[in-house]
Design a protein around this motif. Sequence first.
Motif, mmCIF file in Angstrom:
data_model
loop_
_atom_site.group_PDB
_atom_site.id
_atom_site.type_symbol
_atom_site.label_atom_id
_atom_site.label_comp_id
_atom_site.label_asym_id
_atom_site.label_seq_id
_atom_site.Cartn_x
_atom_site.Cartn_y
_atom_site.Cartn_z
ATOM 1 N N ASP A 123 1.113 -0.919 -0.409
ATOM 2 C CA ASP A 123 0.363 0.052 -0.075
ATOM 3 C C ASP A 123 0.831 1.210 0.343
ATOM 4 O O ASP A 123 0.148 2.755 0.054
ATOM 5 C CB ASP A 123 -0.624 -0.098 0.960
ATOM 6 C CG ASP A 123 -1.797 -1.251 1.157
ATOM 7 O OD1 ASP A 123 -2.734 -1.228 -0.348
ATOM 8 O OD2 ASP A 123 -2.471 -1.579 2.426
ATOM 9 N N MET A 124 2.449 1.038 -0.282
ATOM 10 C CA MET A 124 3.199 2.474 -0.145
ATOM 11 C C MET A 124 3.195 2.587 -1.648
ATOM 12 O O MET A 124 3.501 1.606 -2.152
ATOM 13 C CB MET A 124 4.823 2.036 0.784
ATOM 14 C CG MET A 124 5.247 3.233 1.138
ATOM 15 S SD MET A 124 6.232 3.292 2.602
ATOM 16 C CE MET A 124 4.476 2.412 3.225
ATOM 17 N N PHE A 125 3.822 3.896 -1.939
ATOM 18 C CA PHE A 125 4.029 4.310 -3.222
ATOM 19 C C PHE A 125 4.784 4.984 -2.583
ATOM 20 O O PHE A 125 5.912 5.924 -2.201
ATOM 21 C CB PHE A 125 3.110 4.957 -3.232
ATOM 22 C CG PHE A 125 1.812 4.528 -4.032
ATOM 23 C CD1 PHE A 125 1.091 3.860 -5.538
ATOM 24 C CD2 PHE A 125 0.356 4.773 -3.097
ATOM 25 C CE1 PHE A 125 0.168 3.471 -5.074
ATOM 26 C CE2 PHE A 125 -0.699 4.115 -3.564
ATOM 27 C CZ PHE A 125 -0.885 3.131 -4.797
ATOM 28 N N PHE A 126 6.041 5.164 -4.045
ATOM 29 C CA PHE A 126 7.836 6.202 -3.962
ATOM 30 C C PHE A 126 7.264 6.322 -5.219
ATOM 31 O O PHE A 126 6.808 6.356 -6.808
ATOM 32 C CB PHE A 126 8.161 4.663 -4.205
ATOM 33 C CG PHE A 126 8.758 3.767 -3.464
ATOM 34 C CD1 PHE A 126 9.603 3.603 -2.411
ATOM 35 C CD2 PHE A 126 7.941 2.900 -3.306
ATOM 36 C CE1 PHE A 126 9.760 3.309 -1.397
ATOM 37 C CE2 PHE A 126 8.106 1.618 -2.790
ATOM 38 C CZ PHE A 126 9.027 1.978 -1.762
ATOM 39 N N GLY A 155 -3.905 7.718 -2.795
ATOM 40 C CA GLY A 155 -4.462 6.761 -2.061
ATOM 41 C C GLY A 155 -4.298 5.948 -0.653
ATOM 42 O O GLY A 155 -4.879 5.071 -0.298
ATOM 43 N N GLY A 156 -2.672 5.910 -0.504
ATOM 44 C CA GLY A 156 -1.663 5.679 0.214
ATOM 45 C C GLY A 156 -0.753 5.941 0.838
ATOM 46 O O GLY A 156 0.097 7.441 0.696
ATOM 47 N N PRO A 157 -0.046 5.690 1.571
ATOM 48 C CA PRO A 157 1.574 6.083 2.112
ATOM 49 C C PRO A 157 2.692 6.344 1.012
ATOM 50 O O PRO A 157 2.941 6.266 0.445
ATOM 51 C CB PRO A 157 1.465 5.506 3.066
ATOM 52 C CG PRO A 157 1.107 4.647 3.844
ATOM 53 C CD PRO A 157 -0.402 4.872 2.621
ATOM 54 N N ILE A 158 2.827 8.056 1.469
ATOM 55 C CA ILE A 158 3.981 8.085 0.055
ATOM 56 C C ILE A 158 5.811 8.298 0.350
ATOM 57 O O ILE A 158 5.930 8.876 1.996
ATOM 58 C CB ILE A 158 3.616 9.471 -0.854
ATOM 59 C CG1 ILE A 158 2.333 9.289 -1.712
ATOM 60 C CG2 ILE A 158 4.499 9.645 -1.546
ATOM 61 C CD1 ILE A 158 1.555 10.124 -1.980
ATOM 62 N N ILE A 159 6.139 7.770 -0.035
ATOM 63 C CA ILE A 159 7.620 8.219 0.858
ATOM 64 C C ILE A 159 8.298 8.730 -0.550
ATOM 65 O O ILE A 159 8.021 8.425 -1.741
ATOM 66 C CB ILE A 159 8.750 7.039 0.016
ATOM 67 C CG1 ILE A 159 8.271 5.742 1.339
ATOM 68 C CG2 ILE A 159 10.366 6.625 0.691
ATOM 69 C CD1 ILE A 159 8.975 4.944 1.612
ATOM 70 N N TRP A 160 9.207 10.275 -0.079
ATOM 71 C CA TRP A 160 9.118 10.942 -1.209
ATOM 72 C C TRP A 160 11.040 10.981 -1.648
ATOM 73 O O TRP A 160 11.415 10.742 -0.650
ATOM 74 C CB TRP A 160 8.941 12.180 -1.236
ATOM 75 C CG TRP A 160 7.322 12.347 -0.880
ATOM 76 C CD1 TRP A 160 6.281 12.475 0.012
ATOM 77 C CD2 TRP A 160 6.595 13.117 -1.550
ATOM 78 N NE1 TRP A 160 5.112 12.813 -0.114
ATOM 79 C CE2 TRP A 160 5.698 13.224 -0.848
ATOM 80 C CE3 TRP A 160 6.992 13.874 -3.293
ATOM 81 C CZ2 TRP A 160 4.540 13.663 -1.875
ATOM 82 C CZ3 TRP A 160 6.026 13.833 -3.797
ATOM 83 C CH2 TRP A 160 4.398 13.451 -3.464
ATOM 84 N N PHE A 161 10.886 10.969 -3.244
ATOM 85 C CA PHE A 161 12.867 10.399 -3.192
ATOM 86 C C PHE A 161 12.237 12.490 -4.122
ATOM 87 O O PHE A 161 11.730 12.417 -5.285
ATOM 88 C CB PHE A 161 12.623 9.994 -4.454
ATOM 89 C CG PHE A 161 12.708 8.741 -3.926
ATOM 90 C CD1 PHE A 161 13.590 7.745 -2.899
ATOM 91 C CD2 PHE A 161 11.509 7.918 -3.450
ATOM 92 C CE1 PHE A 161 13.914 6.785 -2.322
ATOM 93 C CE2 PHE A 161 11.794 6.401 -2.456
ATOM 94 C CZ PHE A 161 12.760 6.456 -2.034
ATOM 95 N N GLY A 162 13.565 12.737 -4.675
ATOM 96 C CA GLY A 162 14.461 13.830 -5.305
ATOM 97 C C GLY A 162 14.550 13.130 -6.618
ATOM 98 O O GLY A 162 15.668 12.265 -6.186
ATOM 99 N N THR A 163 14.721 13.793 -7.708
ATOM 100 C CA THR A 163 15.187 13.639 -8.504
ATOM 101 C C THR A 163 15.890 15.124 -9.789
ATOM 102 O O THR A 163 15.691 15.806 -8.798
ATOM 103 C CB THR A 163 14.735 13.084 -9.591
ATOM 104 O OG1 THR A 163 15.502 12.322 -10.707
ATOM 105 C CG2 THR A 163 13.259 13.066 -10.693
ATOM 106 N N THR A 164 15.902 14.857 -10.653
ATOM 107 C CA THR A 164 16.697 15.559 -11.650
ATOM 108 C C THR A 164 15.361 16.212 -12.070
ATOM 109 O O THR A 164 14.496 15.362 -12.883
ATOM 110 C CB THR A 164 17.996 16.116 -12.693
ATOM 111 O OG1 THR A 164 17.790 15.266 -13.422
ATOM 112 C CG2 THR A 164 19.057 15.974 -11.684
#
Length: 97
Positions: free
Chosen positions: A38-41, A61-70
Motif C-alpha cells: 500500500d506504499m507508493f514511491f 490513496g496511500g502513504p508516500i515515500i518521497w524522493f528527489g530527482t533532477t
Amino acid sequence: GAGLIDLRSYELSEDLKKTLDTGACWATWTLPFDREEDMFFVATAYYLSPAVRTYWQKQLGGPIIWFGTTLEMLADCLDKIDAERGGAQQPPAQPAA
C-alpha cells in the motif's frame, strides 16, 4: 527528508504506467514510480508544496515515500512514457530566463 533517485536506471511499475496521468506529472514535476503493497514511491524535481503533496496523496490513496530527482531525469522518463503510449503530453511552459 527525501532520498534521491536516478530514474534513468529504474524501470517503472507497469501497474502505475497504465493508469498514470502524465499531464498531472508534468504539471507538478512529480512521478509515482513504484508501489510496494500500500506504499507508493514518488519522485519529484520541484518544491514539495502542500498543494502537490495533497494532490498526490488523494490520487494515490496511500502513504508516500518521497524522493528527489533532477528535472532532466524526470522529463526523460515522462517523455518515454508518453512515447510508449503513442502520444506526447506537453510540459508546462517554463518562465523566461
